[in-house]
Design a protein around this motif. Structure first.
Motif, PDB file in Angstrom:
ATOM      1  N   LYS A  79       0.824  -1.206   0.000  1.00  0.00           N
ATOM      2  CA  LYS A  79       0.000   0.000   0.000  1.00  0.00           C
ATOM      3  C   LYS A  79       0.866   1.266   0.000  1.00  0.00           C
ATOM      4  O   LYS A  79       0.461   2.300  -0.506  1.00  0.00           O
ATOM      5  CB  LYS A  79      -0.929   0.000   1.220  1.00  0.00           C
ATOM      6  N   SER A  80       2.082   1.138   0.552  1.00  0.00           N
ATOM      7  CA  SER A  80       2.989   2.298   0.613  1.00  0.00           C
ATOM      8  C   SER A  80       3.454   2.742  -0.770  1.00  0.00           C
ATOM      9  O   SER A  80       3.927   3.860  -0.952  1.00  0.00           O
ATOM     10  CB  SER A  80       4.213   1.969   1.485  1.00  0.00           C
ATOM     11  N   VAL A  81       3.312   1.835  -1.764  1.00  0.00           N
ATOM     12  CA  VAL A  81       3.722   2.213  -3.125  1.00  0.00           C
ATOM     13  C   VAL A  81       2.530   2.154  -4.093  1.00  0.00           C
ATOM     14  O   VAL A  81       2.694   1.899  -5.289  1.00  0.00           O
ATOM     15  CB  VAL A  81       4.878   1.321  -3.637  1.00  0.00           C
ATOM     16  N   GLY A  82       1.337   2.325  -3.563  1.00  0.00           N
ATOM     17  CA  GLY A  82       0.161   2.430  -4.423  1.00  0.00           C
ATOM     18  C   GLY A  82      -0.736   1.215  -4.482  1.00  0.00           C
ATOM     19  O   GLY A  82      -1.717   1.210  -5.227  1.00  0.00           O
ATOM     20  N   GLY A  83      -0.421   0.168  -3.709  1.00  0.00           N
ATOM     21  CA  GLY A  83      -1.279  -1.015  -3.702  1.00  0.00           C
ATOM     22  C   GLY A  83      -2.600  -0.737  -2.991  1.00  0.00           C
ATOM     23  O   GLY A  83      -2.727   0.233  -2.238  1.00  0.00           O
ATOM     24  N   ASP A  84      -3.590  -1.591  -3.234  1.00  0.00           N
ATOM     25  CA  ASP A  84      -4.901  -1.373  -2.603  1.00  0.00           C
ATOM     26  C   ASP A  84      -5.378  -2.654  -1.927  1.00  0.00           C
ATOM     27  O   ASP A  84      -4.649  -3.652  -1.849  1.00  0.00           O
ATOM     28  CB  ASP A  84      -5.925  -0.897  -3.640  1.00  0.00           C
ATOM     29  N   ASP A  85      -6.634  -2.620  -1.420  1.00  0.00           N
ATOM     30  CA  ASP A  85      -7.214  -3.770  -0.715  1.00  0.00           C
ATOM     31  C   ASP A  85      -8.076  -4.634  -1.631  1.00  0.00           C
ATOM     32  O   ASP A  85      -8.933  -5.386  -1.165  1.00  0.00           O
ATOM     33  CB  ASP A  85      -8.084  -3.293   0.461  1.00  0.00           C
ATOM     34  N   SER A  86      -7.851  -4.535  -2.947  1.00  0.00           N
ATOM     35  CA  SER A  86      -8.669  -5.313  -3.887  1.00  0.00           C
ATOM     36  C   SER A  86      -8.351  -6.802  -3.754  1.00  0.00           C
ATOM     37  O   SER A  86      -7.268  -7.202  -3.318  1.00  0.00           O
ATOM     38  CB  SER A  86      -8.414  -4.864  -5.325  1.00  0.00           C
ATOM     39  N   TYR A  87      -9.296  -7.621  -4.148  1.00  0.00           N
ATOM     40  CA  TYR A  87      -9.181  -9.079  -4.056  1.00  0.00           C
ATOM     41  C   TYR A  87      -7.934  -9.573  -4.792  1.00  0.00           C
ATOM     42  O   TYR A  87      -7.200 -10.433  -4.304  1.00  0.00           O
ATOM     43  CB  TYR A  87     -10.450  -9.706  -4.652  1.00  0.00           C
ATOM     44  N   GLN A  88      -7.672  -8.988  -5.978  1.00  0.00           N
ATOM     45  CA  GLN A  88      -6.546  -9.442  -6.815  1.00  0.00           C
ATOM     46  C   GLN A  88      -5.192  -9.115  -6.200  1.00  0.00           C
ATOM     47  O   GLN A  88      -4.179  -9.704  -6.567  1.00  0.00           O
ATOM     48  CB  GLN A  88      -6.629  -8.802  -8.207  1.00  0.00           C
ATOM     49  N   ASN A  89      -5.165  -8.179  -5.244  1.00  0.00           N
ATOM     50  CA  ASN A  89      -3.889  -7.743  -4.664  1.00  0.00           C
ATOM     51  C   ASN A  89      -3.572  -8.444  -3.340  1.00  0.00           C
ATOM     52  O   ASN A  89      -2.613  -8.092  -2.667  1.00  0.00           O
ATOM     53  CB  ASN A  89      -3.902  -6.220  -4.445  1.00  0.00           C
ATOM     54  N   LEU A  90      -4.371  -9.454  -2.963  1.00  0.00           N
ATOM     55  CA  LEU A  90      -4.209 -10.076  -1.649  1.00  0.00           C
ATOM     56  C   LEU A  90      -3.948 -11.579  -1.762  1.00  0.00           C
ATOM     57  O   LEU A  90      -4.451 -12.235  -2.672  1.00  0.00           O
ATOM     58  CB  LEU A  90      -5.472  -9.866  -0.801  1.00  0.00           C
ATOM     59  N   VAL A  91      -3.174 -12.094  -0.832  1.00  0.00           N
ATOM     60  CA  VAL A  91      -3.018 -13.552  -0.674  1.00  0.00           C
ATOM     61  C   VAL A  91      -2.833 -13.863   0.816  1.00  0.00           C
ATOM     62  O   VAL A  91      -2.258 -13.063   1.557  1.00  0.00           O
ATOM     63  CB  VAL A  91      -1.813 -14.143  -1.449  1.00  0.00           C
ATOM     64  N   TRP A  92      -3.342 -15.040   1.225  1.00  0.00           N
ATOM     65  CA  TRP A  92      -3.079 -15.541   2.574  1.00  0.00           C
ATOM     66  C   TRP A  92      -1.844 -16.431   2.536  1.00  0.00           C
ATOM     67  O   TRP A  92      -1.734 -17.310   1.680  1.00  0.00           O
ATOM     68  CB  TRP A  92      -4.265 -16.360   3.087  1.00  0.00           C
ATOM     69  N   VAL A  93      -0.916 -16.176   3.453  1.00  0.00           N
ATOM     70  CA  VAL A  93       0.300 -16.997   3.544  1.00  0.00           C
ATOM     71  C   VAL A  93       0.593 -17.306   5.004  1.00  0.00           C
ATOM     72  O   VAL A  93       0.063 -16.670   5.905  1.00  0.00           O
ATOM     73  CB  VAL A  93       1.526 -16.278   2.914  1.00  0.00           C
ATOM     74  N   SER A  94       1.458 -18.298   5.240  1.00  0.00           N
ATOM     75  CA  SER A  94       1.887 -18.598   6.606  1.00  0.00           C
ATOM     76  C   SER A  94       2.901 -17.539   7.053  1.00  0.00           C
ATOM     77  O   SER A  94       3.443 -16.788   6.231  1.00  0.00           O
ATOM     78  CB  SER A  94       2.527 -19.985   6.668  1.00  0.00           C
TER      79      SER A  94
END
Length: 593
Positions: free
Chosen positions: A534-549
């Motif tokens: 988000k600090s470089v322009g990312g957002d909370d859209s579905y395509q921009n997220l992943v769940w990881v350990s």
């Protein structure tokens, strides 16, 4: 919990304790394991993950007051407290009971909780090896569903239509300390230093009441384990009267053991199921039930010095009346040529559920925000998940829904909108129901009647925290459903509605597994990653997220070679998984590994 054990490299030691306890070994010197650095840090992490970590004891301290302490100093401090252990007074609070009245809780101070957790972690594998398989309360991997499944199976398959209800009068307040210490010794816990500390915990001073001379205070970390130790003797005594009776004749020539016992002995056939201090004995006829009732009452008095509550203890003919167990009422009804279990919510449970939902509707009337509606949704989801094991739960939920809809319309009519704000999780779980939507604060309320029966599954005895085979079964059982339910219940206040909805949808899409390593995620081992920060322009859209350990998240962001090497050794990724990891690393501006 399991991931924590493995992370602190103590799982092998716990496995060995379990195996040795199974073999009948006595443990005379395990104090050093209790005060080991790994065990103390594991206790800290387990307390930290507990929702009570922000509840203060009589000294006013919460976990956040000590979490900035240097790790070595923290371990040294806990060890010093163990050396000449003197527990601080226990804070007493009272909370409402489901059946009315108040339940007293004893809340130890934070350092005392950590000490109790240290002891519990080492005692648990020893005790688990000795506990009876039909005890389900306060034990790892077991729950109310398994206890209810056992009860229903005894009605459906074993045709046990008489049940002995035994209610122990004030069990947690009346446990005899001397008897408990002897039971711990018999179970194999014979380290005198550890037993001395446990005795001090039992005798802790309760705020405003003085030192305890009997009882295990509800609210203490170690109390549930100790209460199971007390009643474990009852479990095995009941079991030895029929189910695990050791026949001294070659019953294989006659048939199976129980058929042989019927032909060769005068023993009475019965089976039991216990959840904490709530237990039932199922019998085939009234005569057996009477004898069992008298025998259990006398045994409790003589062996455990516990009385039963005469007004709550009784014999029930299930063909005529209901018996209530863990909020579910059960009855045997005739279906074709046999009797089967018919179950619904108990009257008390139904009244409590309705009352709690109405209370939350009143809160929404005063504070008509999405956050409060989500709280109502989490309550509805929790009710559905718990009570769906009742065979005719749909009738109960429709009755509650009918009454609640009137309340919601009358109290929320000025806040209702016609918007369809159903989340992806809503559509996945309740999308098949056709009804008038109720939306407040841009959140659509889950349908209260939208609950169907789920056949309760009996516990698989191979599941165990302390064997490799048992742990593999646990990991296979983990699903995205439990993680989704957790996310709904613990919504982070700083989350936007978009982020919150995408979190849940993504967990369902990934089937509860890490995007990179494809391993099952756990409540304490999952983190949400923004592909473009988000600090470089990312957002909370579905395509921009992943769940990881957690370990994979470290690898995505790490730049130090030593850290990368460390986590790569732990993660053991194959080529395909490494490619996925490198894609995520490049997106955050890091080099490929």
């Amino acid at each position: 919990m399991l991931r924590n054990n493995e992370y602190y490299n103590i799982q092998d030691a716990l496995d060995l304790l379990y195996e040795q306890s199974k073999d009948g070994r006595y443990f005379k010197n395990f104090y050093d394991l209790i005060i080991s650095e790994q065990n103390i840090m594991l206790a800290y992490r387990n307390i930290k993950n507990n929702k009570g970590s922000n509840t203060a004891g009589t000294d006013g301290l919460v976990l956040s007051d000590i979490h900035k302490m240097d790790e070595k100093l923290f371990v040294h401090d806990i060890r010093k407290r163990f050396e000449n252990y003197q527990p601080k007074s226990v804070r007493r609070v009272e909370i409402p009971k489901n059946g009315g009245g108040l339940r007293p809780l004893g809340i130890p101070c934070m350092h005392d909780r950590i000490i109790q957790q240290c002891i519990k972690q080492i005692l648990e594998p020893i005790c688990e090896a000795k506990f009876h398989k039909h005890s389900y309360g306060f034990r790892p991997n077991r729950g109310t569903e398994h206890a209810i499944a056992r009860a229903q199976a005894l009605i459906n398959n074993a045709y046990m239509n008489y049940v002995v209800d035994i209610d122990i009068k004030g069990f947690f307040d009346n446990v005899n300390h001397n008897k408990l210490m002897k039971q711990l010794w018999t179970i194999g816990i014979q380290d005198k230093k550890v037993l001395s500390i446990i005795k001090k915990i039992l005798n802790s001073e309760v705020e405003g009441q003085g030192k305890m001379t009997k009882g295990t205070p509800q609210g203490g970390i170690i109390s549930p384990l100790l209460s199971n130790v007390v009643l474990n003797e009852l479990d095995w005594w009941l079991s030895s009267q029929w189910e695990t009776f050791e026949a001294k004749f070659p019953y294989t020539k006659i048939g199976n053991q129980q058929q042989a016992l019927k032909k060769k002995t005068n023993l009475k056939e019965f089976f039991f199921v216990r959840y904490a201090d709530d237990f039932k004995v199922f019998c085939r006829d009234y005569e057996t039930a009477q004898k069992v009732f008298i025998a259990v009452k006398e045994w409790l008095k003589i062996r455990l010095k516990l009385d039963i509550s005469p007004e709550k203890s009784k014999i029930t003919n299930l063909r005529k009346n209901y018996t209530v167990f863990l909020g579910i009422k059960m009855k045997a009804i005739k279906k074709k040529s046999k009797y089967v279990c018919y179950s619904r919510m108990s009257n008390k449970a139904k009244a409590n559920v309705y009352e709690n939902l109405v209370h939350q509707v009143k809160v929404i009337q005063k504070i008509p925000t999405g956050k409060e509606v989500q709280k109502l949704n989490s309550m509805i989801l929790g009710i559905h998940n718990y009570y769906r094991v009742a065979s005719h739960i749909t009738k109960d939920m429709r009755e509650i829904d009918f009454l609640l809809r009137k309340v919601m319309y009358n109290r929320l009519k000025h806040h209702l909108t016609n918007e369809d704000c159903r989340s992806k999780f809503y559509l996945q779980r309740y999308g098949q129901y056709k009804h008038k939507l109720i939306t407040v604060g841009k959140v659509t309320i889950f349908p209260v009647y939208g609950c169907t029966n789920k056949i309760p599954l009996r516990f698989n005895p191979d599941i165990c925290n302390y064997t490799e085979k048992g742990r593999n079964l646990i990991h296979q059982k983990l699903s995205e459903t439990s993680l989704i339910e957790y996310l709904i219940k613990v919504k982070i206040n700083t989350m936007s509605v978009e982020l919150y909805d995408n979190c849940i949808s993504l967990m369902a899409a990934q089937k509860g597994k890490c995007f990179v390593a494809n391993e099952s995620l756990q409540i304490n081992n999952m983190e949400l990653h923004h592909k473009i920060m988000k600090s470089v322009g990312g957002d909370d859209s579905y395509q921009n997220l992943v769940w990881v350990s957690k370990d994979i998240h470290k690898l995505i962001h790490s730049t130090k070679e030593e850290t990368i090497s460390n986590y790569m050794n732990k993660s053991k990724l194959d080529k395909k998984q490494l490619d996925k990891l490198n894609e995520l690393r490049v997106l955050v501006g890091n080099n490929k590994i």
